[in-house]
Scaffold this motif. Sequence first.
Motif, PDB file in Angstrom:
ATOM      1  N   SER A   1     -37.148  -1.408  27.360  1.00 24.08           N
ATOM      2  CA  SER A   1     -37.913  -0.263  26.834  1.00 24.08           C
ATOM      3  C   SER A   1     -38.053  -0.340  25.314  1.00 24.08           C
TER       4      SER A   1
ATOM      5  N   HIS B   1     -41.712  -0.731  23.425  1.00 28.17           N
ATOM      6  CA  HIS B   1     -42.180   0.220  22.403  1.00 28.17           C
ATOM      7  C   HIS B   1     -42.440  -0.484  21.076  1.00 28.17           C
TER       8      HIS B   1
ATOM      9  N   HIS C   1     -40.709   8.071  31.118  1.00 27.92           N
ATOM     10  CA  HIS C   1     -40.850   7.119  32.232  1.00 27.92           C
ATOM     11  C   HIS C   1     -42.262   7.150  32.807  1.00 27.92           C
TER      12      HIS C   1
ATOM     13  N   LEU D   1     -44.745   5.166  30.789  1.00 21.98           N
ATOM     14  CA  LEU D   1     -44.658   3.711  30.952  1.00 21.98           C
ATOM     15  C   LEU D   1     -45.073   3.283  32.356  1.00 21.98           C
TER      16      LEU D   1
ATOM     17  N   THR E   1     -37.484  -1.987  36.180  1.00 17.79           N
ATOM     18  CA  THR E   1     -37.225  -2.743  34.932  1.00 17.79           C
ATOM     19  C   THR E   1     -38.143  -3.959  34.871  1.00 17.79           C
TER      20      THR E   1
ATOM     21  N   TYR F   1     -41.658  -2.896  33.810  1.00 19.43           N
ATOM     22  CA  TYR F   1     -41.772  -2.652  32.366  1.00 19.43           C
ATOM     23  C   TYR F   1     -41.711  -3.987  31.602  1.00 19.43           C
TER      24      TYR F   1
ATOM     25  N   PRO G   1     -36.400   4.514  28.301  1.00 15.16           N
ATOM     26  CA  PRO G   1     -37.664   4.703  27.584  1.00 15.16           C
ATOM     27  C   PRO G   1     -37.562   5.684  26.410  1.00 15.16           C
TER      28      PRO G   1
ATOM     29  N   GLY H   1     -35.979   3.764  23.717  1.00 17.83           N
ATOM     30  CA  GLY H   1     -36.969   2.774  23.249  1.00 17.83           C
ATOM     31  C   GLY H   1     -37.922   3.381  22.238  1.00 17.83           C
TER      32      GLY H   1
END
Length: 413
Positions: free
Chosen positions: A16, A20, A120, A123, A204, A207, A386, A389
């Motif tokens: 995360s 970002h 979350h 993302l 995970t 992402y 997140p 992040g």
Amino acid sequence: MPRSVMVLGAGMVGVSVALHLRRRGCDVVLVDRQGPGEGASFGNGGLIQREAVYPHPFPRALGELMRIARNQAIDVHYHPLALPGFVSPLLRYWWNSEPERYLRAVLAYSRLIATCVDEHLALARDADAMALLRPIGWMRLYGTAKALEAAAAQAEAAQRDYGINHRLLDGRALAAAEPHLLVTRAGAIHWTDPLSVSDPHALTLAYAGMFTGEGGTLATGDAATLARAGSGWRVQTADGPVEAESAVIALGAASARITRSFGYAPPTFGKRGYHMHYTLQGNAVLHTPFIDVDSGFLLAPMRAGIRLTTGAEFAREDADPSPIQLERAEPVARGLLPLAERVEDKPWMGTRPCTPDMLPIIGPIPGQQGLWAAFGHAHQGLTLGPTTGRLLADMITGAAPFLDPTPYAPVRF
Ligand SMILES: Cc1cc2nc3c(=O)[nH]c(=O)nc-3n(C[C@H](O)[C@H](O)[C@H](O)COP(=O)(O)OP(=O)(O)OC[C@H]3O[C@@H](n4cnc5c(N)ncnc54)[C@H](O)[C@@H]3O)c2cc1C
């Protein structure tokens, strides 16, 4: 703002942070010795815990301490020979759990937790991973009317003070909601805000896939090779040395081992946990994850089956897995649900990265220009990845942090 950043550790937190930072235009290399999400982020309970504004305190009631000390419980287990290594952090944990100090921790923690679901969703939408996030909440089951009443009063307080939503189910409503439950209970608190992830590893990976899709780089390497390179940092990877202006330590339970060599030794400690999946007999189903509070473990419907995740085990970092809690929990779980076969041959084990003040460590590591911390998320690292992040990306790139990062600053240790 640094042009280049290496993020060490590709769990939910590191992925995360990397994502970002990449979205702010940094060149980002995400380094792990395994694939993304193969640490604690692989096998957790899958709950994105919007309700978790109260971090887990150290028990202070004598009866509770005696229960744990007997080492026969399902929810807590310890290796006696490991205890000397835990004395110092656990004493600090106990001290920070004193009611007034605990309230300060709750205030700081609740601010982090507040946006976890939104972070979350933002993302997951972009990563095409919405199907993994189920808006079903989770439940705590209570055996007696007295316990249910006390829990209902706490839930009301959480609603009033922190806007946390719940449904109160009596025994009949619980039985109707979960018709394959094998026991009757006085009722349940159903936290309705949290999301339940059907496969935390897949989330995970989704992402991480978005990170590489947006130009980030994944590399295989050992964070133990981290070293100064001029004013920046260098780490050895399978593709050769990688250098960057800044480095982020997001190594979960292994983080302090690495920061220690750069003069930063926070008193972190690990709480290990195990999981096993089970099939259900016949056409039985479980709709909502739950903890039966008298039993002390989570049962959650997942892609791989019903996932039983255990509570906290205190052991040396290098000790072999000892899934005693799972052995104790399984027969109890079979009394709660019509579980059939175990899905895997052996249990999975992961370690929750904990701090004695129950707050994660997010921000600049003192005395080391360009070295940043993103670890110590304990029981809620899936939930908070997140959020951390975004917050750390704000700080590293010099943007105004979206919430005050002071309570999480590494300098407090
Ligand atoms: C049984 C259990 C149930 C849980 N349930 C929940 C839940 O329902 N909801 C929730 O929010 N949280 C839950 N948690 C907590 C959550 O899983 C963790 O807080 C979270 O996964 C921590 O993420 P992380 O990225 O910090 O660490 P990790 O996911 O552990 O990632 C750290 C990464 O660092 C890498 N690494 C370590 N050392 C090195 C090295 N020397 N070199 C290179 N790479 C290295 C590892 O390979 C790993 O990929 C649970 C945890 C457990 C154990």
